[in-house]
Design an enzyme around this catalytic site. Structure first.
Site, PDB file in Angstrom:
ATOM      1  N   ASP A 146       0.831  -1.198   0.000  1.00 21.71           N
ATOM      2  CA  ASP A 146       0.000   0.000   0.000  1.00 21.71           C
ATOM      3  C   ASP A 146       0.868   1.251   0.000  1.00 21.71           C
ATOM      4  O   ASP A 146       1.994   1.218  -0.494  1.00 21.71           O
ATOM      5  CB  ASP A 146      -0.953  -0.034   1.209  1.00 21.71           C
ATOM      6  CG  ASP A 146      -2.320   0.560   0.884  1.00 21.71           C
ATOM      7  OD1 ASP A 146      -2.368   1.763   0.570  1.00 21.71           O
ATOM      8  OD2 ASP A 146      -3.328  -0.166   0.945  1.00 21.71           O
TER       9      ASP A 146
ATOM     10  N   HIS B  12      -3.975   6.105   3.100  1.00 19.59           N
ATOM     11  CA  HIS B  12      -4.605   4.896   2.578  1.00 19.59           C
ATOM     12  C   HIS B  12      -4.028   3.632   3.210  1.00 19.59           C
ATOM     13  O   HIS B  12      -4.757   2.740   3.664  1.00 19.59           O
ATOM     14  CB  HIS B  12      -4.442   4.873   1.058  1.00 19.59           C
ATOM     15  CG  HIS B  12      -5.251   3.843   0.343  1.00 19.59           C
ATOM     16  ND1 HIS B  12      -4.826   2.538   0.173  1.00 19.59           N
ATOM     17  CD2 HIS B  12      -6.467   3.918  -0.264  1.00 19.59           C
ATOM     18  CE1 HIS B  12      -5.738   1.870  -0.509  1.00 19.59           C
ATOM     19  NE2 HIS B  12      -6.741   2.677  -0.794  1.00 19.59           N
TER      20      HIS B  12
ATOM     21  N   SER C   6     -10.973  -0.946  -1.734  1.00 18.70           N
ATOM     22  CA  SER C   6      -9.734  -0.895  -0.938  1.00 18.70           C
ATOM     23  C   SER C   6     -10.009  -1.161   0.532  1.00 18.70           C
ATOM     24  O   SER C   6      -9.152  -1.677   1.245  1.00 18.70           O
ATOM     25  CB  SER C   6      -9.070   0.478  -1.076  1.00 18.70           C
ATOM     26  OG  SER C   6      -8.351   0.590  -2.273  1.00 18.70           O
TER      27      SER C   6
END
Length: 690
Positions: A67, A138, A468
């Site tokens: 990520d 994220h 996600s």
């Protein structure tokens, strides 16, 4: 993996392609990155002797996350009460900008970053932390969703208060930073997967991907095949290109491909219009409920000059037209929260974010930078009609806090990518869906909850939506299963998740996709149920050689299979030895091509429940198809015993060219334990006429 990444001129490329020892050359493509409550929604809570206790909360399992990096100081990565680092772990805590080895602990046991592919395309300096530290939020969000420890009194500026924790709070986390502000490059992704395999991860979680491409040209598929060979479960996001058909990414059958669903948690922010009408909206703008019922503001929706104004793009809003007003901004082009910043900079006092026909009623919320709410498409039509009906339209927003249990859930998220698989329709994708809308999880402490540079607020948690967010839910659930059943293969773990998934919502009615029951191309096998997945009764197991047989059966060439597997095989020999082969997949995808009337599938299930178990089959036949199963009863004498069965599909339709005959039909095949009705091992069936 055997291979390397290089910068080549056109002439060098042409020369290398002619060499007999060069199997394939692929361009380095770019892909994109696609809570306080979701664990409870999925039936995991510490008040009962449930799946967390059965699995030891995921203790001893290592989840590798590819990520944007991690914020190690987040309370979700505190290692108080964590077990020692597993002896098999060979990873490192790589030092870099604002990150050193002391940032790792018994929870975050490893961290690395990969830049070579990125720098080859963008040689200028990377404008973010050149280290495993997260600059966008994220990666911190996804990794804490998978395995964050319990954090009491968590909230986002007062919203969604509760205990935040990941799906496998006892598991260890290793971060592999492969994504930067302008995306993630396949060369970096493959390098990270290669290192993660050697480091000793048990689960790989990839909340990233692109558009569907053939498996021999798909770096994630190739890397994940190696991981699967080493006993590592690979879980990937299905992508956010829904509701378009054939939009699902990460389609390889050895990957668990996860779509997105909703929760029954809402954040109402109601619009009261000057004509007395009320519009339902949602927002996490942190405003006291009493103060929010204030004076009305004048509404303005700018459509005269150009489309930039109606989308509230930067520099498009004239101050003299929006000063002190509530601005209506159409959704699309730029970010939702960014529109609020544009309105604020132009002097606007509030914003209504209006869904268009593309988004319809999809309700991804934001922690807006000014008083704002998101309304669905139907409400936006009503809102704009009111604005056009009067010289001075007025409105106010009433913020309603956090509401749980008032809406039907789960439902399929509109953005969740849909099947059928573009490159391999013989496998139903996505595999399952999991919570992916308005998920609250850890956040970098130097970043505002919107992620905007102008947002000076600081939080430990924030909200995000996307497949996600769904992916790490299933990664964490896979870690729980791995801890409870450490000898199970990745296929067995995926089978347990798929065959126990739910197709009804919490009201007992079919899971919805917009306003209609969801189909298998949106649901896959259904919505994850971690409690049942830990004890599925039967599993469909698949070995690496079976996947090679499958690639032969769908027409892949020797060189294409070699590109994926690095095994030199003869499909002619394989198919002679495996006549009538069908991959032992937990779902069934039947294809009737022109002139075909009959199809036969062979499946094999392994008893992982109790000895002396009898299962009977229940079939819901797809419309237009006769289904015959032999045998109809499976009698298991012992645990880990495997038994096979055959399924005949006979088309009742004349498959002609053209006409208005339907293309798809759906059904299911379920093995039900005769003594213990809680063992229901369900396989969805999709039939396609071509």
């Amino acid at each position: 993996m055997d291979g390397f990444a290089a910068q080549l001129t056109e002439s060098e490329l042409e020369y290398l392609q002619k060499l007999p020892d060069v199997i394939s050359i692929r361009p380095d493509r770019q892909v994109q990155i696609h809570t306080t409550y979701s664990y409870n929604f999925l039936g995991l809570n510490s008040a009962t002797q449930n799946g967390w206790y059965q699995s030891g909360f995921g203790r001893g399992t290592i989840i590798g996350v590819l990520d944007t990096g991690v914020w190690p100081e987040s309370p979700s990565f505190n290692d108080h009460g964590m077990p020692p680092i597993p002896r098999k772990w060979k990873g490192i805590c790589q030092s870099g900008q604002a990150f050193n080895s002391s940032n790792c602990n018994r929870k975050l046991i490893g961290a690395r970053y990969f830049t070579k592919g990125h720098l080859a395309v963008s040689p200028s300096r990377i404008p973010e932390y050149l280290s495993p530290r997260d600059s966008s939020g994220h990666g911190t969000h996804t990794s804490s969703t998978a395995g964050g420890v319990p954090v009491p009194m968590a909230s986002v500026l007062g919203y969604a208060e509760g205990v935040a924790r990941g799906m496998a709070p006892g598991a260890h986390i290793a971060m592999y930073k492969v994504c930067w502000f302008n995306g993630c490059y396949n060369s970096d992704i493959m390098a990270a997967m290669d290192v993660a395999i050697r480091d000793g991860v048990d689960i790989l979680s990839l909340s990233l991907g692109g558009f569907p491409v053939p498996l021999f040209d798909d770096s994630i598929a190739i890397g994940s095949f190696r991981a699967m060979e080493h006993g590592i479960s690979v879980i990937c996001a299905a992508g956010n290109n829904g509701p378009s058909e054939m939009s699902v990414a990460n389609e390889a059958p050895w990957i668990n491909t996860v779509g997105a669903s909703t929760l029954d948690r809402n954040f109402p922010a109601i619009v009261h219009m000057g004509n007395g009408q009320i519009l339902y909206g949602e927002s996490m703008y942190p405003m006291n409920k009493v103060l929010s019922i204030g004076k009305e503001l004048e509404l303005v929706y700018l459509t005269d000059a150009d489309t930039e104004s109606q989308f509230c793009l930067r520099g498009s809003l004239p101050r003299d037209k929006v000063q002190g007003k509530m601005v209506v901004c159409d959704r699309g082009v730029n970010g939702r929260a960014e529109k609020g910043q544009v309105v604020k900079e132009a002097g606007g006092a509030a914003m209504i974010l209006a869904n268009t026909v593309i988004n319809l009623e999809e309700d991804s919320v934001d922690v807006h930078i000014l008083p704002a709410t998101l309304v669905g498409f139907d409400e936006s039509v009503t809102l704009k009609a009111y604005i056009n009906s009067t010289m001075r339209p007025l409105a106010r927003i009433e913020f309603g806090g956090t509401v749980i249990g008032k809406s039907r859930a789960p439902a399929v998220a509109r953005f969740s990518a849909r099947g059928p698989s573009f490159t391999n329709p013989s496998i139903l994708k996505p595999d399952v869906i999991a919570p992916g809308v308005n998920i609250i999880a850890a956040w970098p402490q130097n970043l505002g909850p919107t992620g905007l540079a102008e947002d000076t607020r600081r939080v430990n948690f924030s909200v995000m939506s996307g497949t996600s967010m769904s992916c790490p839910h299933v990664s964490g659930i896979s870690a729980l299963i791995h801890s409870a059943h450490p000898r199970w293969t990745p296929a067995a773990i995926k089978s347990a998740i798929m065959t126990t998934a739910e197709v009804t919502d919490h009201t007992g009615r079919p899971i919805l996709d917009e306003d209609k029951p969801a189909g298998a191309f949106a649901l896959g096998a259904g919505h994850v149920n971690p409690q049942r997945a830990l004890n599925p009764g039967l599993i469909y197991d698949i070995r690496p050689n079976d996947y090679i047989n499958h690639l032969c059966s769908i027409g892949y060439t020797r060189s294409e299979i070699f590109s994926i597997t690095h095994r030199n095989v003869s499909c002619n020999d394989i198919m002679k030895m495996n006549r009538g082969f069908s991959l032992n997949y937990p779902s069934i995808s039947v294809m009737f091509k022109h002139g075909m009337r009959r199809n036969v599938f062979i499946r094999r299930v392994t008893n992982v429940g109790s000895a002396n178990s009898i299962y009977s089959v229940e079939v819901v036949a797809p419309e237009g198809v006769k289904v015959i199963v032999r045998p109809k009863r499976l009698v298991f004498k012992q645990i880990n015993q495997s038994l096979g069965y055959k399924v005949w599909f006979i088309s009742r339709k004349n498959v002609g060219k053209g006409g208005d005959m339907m293309n798809f039909a759906e059904g299911s095949l379920t093995w039900i334990h005769s003594q213990n009705g809680s063992y229901r091992v369900r396989s969805p069936i999709v039939v396609t006429w071509k």
